[in-house]
Design an enzyme around this catalytic site. Structure first.
Site, PDB file in Angstrom:
ATOM      1  N   LYS A  46       0.799  -0.946  -0.076  1.00 59.85           N
ATOM      2  CA  LYS A  46       0.125  -0.076  -0.153  1.00 59.85           C
ATOM      3  C   LYS A  46       0.809   1.188  -0.015  1.00 59.85           C
ATOM      4  O   LYS A  46       2.010   1.223   0.513  1.00 59.85           O
ATOM      5  CB  LYS A  46      -0.737  -0.028   1.256  1.00 59.85           C
ATOM      6  CG  LYS A  46      -1.578   1.073   1.463  1.00 59.85           C
ATOM      7  CD  LYS A  46      -2.748   1.190   0.631  1.00 59.85           C
ATOM      8  CE  LYS A  46      -3.616   2.451   0.466  1.00 59.85           C
ATOM      9  NZ  LYS A  46      -4.488   2.678  -0.643  1.00 59.85           N
ATOM     10  N   GLY A  47       0.355   2.296  -0.664  1.00 61.37           N
ATOM     11  CA  GLY A  47       1.087   3.524  -0.647  1.00 61.37           C
ATOM     12  C   GLY A  47       1.417   3.881   0.860  1.00 61.37           C
ATOM     13  O   GLY A  47       0.787   4.039   1.771  1.00 61.37           O
ATOM     14  N   GLY A  73      -8.070   6.992  -0.402  1.00 63.87           N
ATOM     15  CA  GLY A  73      -7.374   8.256  -0.015  1.00 63.87           C
ATOM     16  C   GLY A  73      -6.022   7.865   0.741  1.00 63.87           C
ATOM     17  O   GLY A  73      -5.676   8.735   1.762  1.00 63.87           O
ATOM     18  N   ASN A 129       4.567   6.731  -6.295  1.00 65.94           N
ATOM     19  CA  ASN A 129       3.311   6.913  -6.689  1.00 65.94           C
ATOM     20  C   ASN A 129       2.813   8.400  -7.034  1.00 65.94           C
ATOM     21  O   ASN A 129       2.771   9.337  -6.437  1.00 65.94           O
ATOM     22  CB  ASN A 129       2.306   6.634  -5.379  1.00 65.94           C
ATOM     23  CG  ASN A 129       0.709   6.757  -5.454  1.00 65.94           C
ATOM     24  OD1 ASN A 129       0.250   7.140  -6.535  1.00 65.94           O
ATOM     25  ND2 ASN A 129      -0.032   6.403  -4.756  1.00 65.94           N
ATOM     26  N   CYS A 132      -2.071   8.636  -7.666  1.00 70.08           N
ATOM     27  CA  CYS A 132      -3.381   8.480  -7.045  1.00 70.08           C
ATOM     28  C   CYS A 132      -4.364   9.461  -7.115  1.00 70.08           C
ATOM     29  O   CYS A 132      -4.079  10.554  -7.077  1.00 70.08           O
ATOM     30  CB  CYS A 132      -2.978   8.203  -5.581  1.00 70.08           C
ATOM     31  SG  CYS A 132      -4.549   8.080  -4.298  1.00 70.08           S
ATOM     32  N   GLY A 219     -10.354  -2.774 -12.467  1.00 67.56           N
ATOM     33  CA  GLY A 219     -10.841  -3.944 -12.884  1.00 67.56           C
ATOM     34  C   GLY A 219     -11.097  -4.239 -14.182  1.00 67.56           C
ATOM     35  O   GLY A 219     -10.486  -3.329 -15.083  1.00 67.56           O
ATOM     36  N   THR A 268      -7.283  -5.542  -8.513  1.00 66.60           N
ATOM     37  CA  THR A 268      -8.707  -5.466  -8.107  1.00 66.60           C
ATOM     38  C   THR A 268      -9.177  -7.037  -8.207  1.00 66.60           C
ATOM     39  O   THR A 268     -10.063  -7.734  -7.103  1.00 66.60           O
ATOM     40  CB  THR A 268      -9.554  -5.227  -9.113  1.00 66.60           C
ATOM     41  OG1 THR A 268      -9.436  -3.345  -9.007  1.00 66.60           O
ATOM     42  CG2 THR A 268     -11.068  -5.053  -8.824  1.00 66.60           C
TER      43      THR A 268
END
Ligand SMILES: Cc1cc2nc3c(=O)[nH]c(=O)nc-3n(C[C@H](O)[C@H](O)[C@H](O)COP(=O)(O)O)c2cc1C
Length: 309
Positions: A46-47, A73, A129, A132, A219, A268
């Site tokens: 995860k970021g 977020g 990143n 986002c 997805g 996803t």
């Protein structure tokens, strides 16, 4: 004979080219009882930001006809907790490449996170990143402006002690422009795509379904656009590209490799099937065997665009 599934990527060797995508695989350790981490090429965390982040207000995830929308977020535990509580448990899986997705609001935040990560062992690369779409500052604000992207990548490259993968936003007019910009600023590799900015409306309440109003679409719905963008990026730069966006089957992974990706990430799909990454990695090996492909790397960029006779 078993096909050789290894791929070389920006100085790293992946045991196979199938990795889990950022934000869909926690910090890796949460999946150790579900997925054999040694059987996948690696994963992206995860970021991670300098300080912990709470993320956006709920609702922040919905399902769509062929995928999902999220506006998490960048909720995350922050770099110190990642290094202290998550990374040590991953050292048991030396064959699984750990890539840390780095996020910041300002350039300085990204640099602080990278410098802190430089001190730790057991990380293969950084994924910057710059894409986002779910925060007011940082992320996509860098990935959609060539001048901002150039500054972020050039400064991050100066401090990064490990290969720097720049994750591009698909929310731009020209992928080649952004891909070349990241390469000339010093990126060692690219990954694309992040999610597409989208809006879903509840017609009864006439309100957005997601509290943040807009959210990122991912997805199967985005796969053909992602394949096109990966193809465009891979043709315009000399550095390797990781392809992602809507991969749910081994054949989807093959599409990205043919389009020019050296490796792929699965995002996803892990929500519907938490074992998706391992299933796709195994399925890709079986696909190669069925198609008499001795080395998976031989597939990379072999899309045939000649006119049928
Ligand atoms: C719930 C969720 C959280 C995500 N969080 C991040 C993140 O922290 N950093 C990032 O670079 N991408 C993040 N992404 C984007 C994915 O890594 C991926 O680029 C995108 O979803 C497209 O791939 P997919 O269609 O296979 O999901 C997130 C995606 C989802 C669905």
């Amino acid at each position: 004979m078993k096909p050789d599934m290894r791929v070389q990527f920006a100085g790293i060797e992946f045991e196979n080219p199938v990795l889990a995508a950022s934000g869909t695989f926690g910090y890796g350790v949460e999946f150790e009882d579900i997925v054999s981490l040694e059987k996948i090429g690696g994963f992206v965390t995860k970021g991670i930001s300098r300080e912990p982040m709470a993320g956006n207000q709920a609702p922040r995830i919905i399902e769509t006809a062929a995928g999902m929308m999220n506006a998490i977020g960048l909720q995350n535990i922050g770099v110190e907790a990642f290094l202290g509580k998550k990374l040590p448990a991953l050292r048991k899986y030396p064959k699984c490449a750990v890539i840390v997705n780095v996020f910041g609001t300002h350039v300085r935040d990204y640099l602080d996170v990278i410098q802190r990560l430089n001190e730790a062992e057991g990380i293969a690369a950084y994924e910057l990143n710059a894409s986002c779409p779910n925060t007011d500052h940082g992320g996509m604000t860098f990935g959609t402006d060539p001048i901002a992207l150039d500054e972020l990548v050039a400064r991050a490259k100066k401090v990064a002690a490990r290969p720097l993968i720049v994750k591009l936003s698909p929310n731009v007019t020209s992928i080649p422009t952004m891909a070349k910009c990241a390469e000339s600023a010093g990126a060692d590799a690219l990954s694309l795509v992040n999610t597409f900015v989208a809006l879903s409306i509840d017609v009864e309440t006439r309100r957005p379904r997601i509290a943040n109003v807009t959210a990122g679409l991912s997805g199967p719905a985005i796969k053909p656009i992602a394949v096109r963008m990966v193809w465009e990026a891979a043709r315009s730069v000399g550095i390797p590209v990781i392809g992602l966006g809507g991969i749910t089957t081994p054949e989807d992974a093959v599409e990205f490799l043919l389009a020019g990706a050296t490796a792929v990430q699965v995002g996803t799909a892990s929500f519907a099937d938490p074992r998706a990454v391992e299933r796709i990695a195994k399925g890709l090996e079986a696909w190669c065997q069925r198609h008499h492909v001795d080395r998976v790397a031989d597939l990379i960029g072999t899309l045939d665009c000649s006119k049928p006779e």
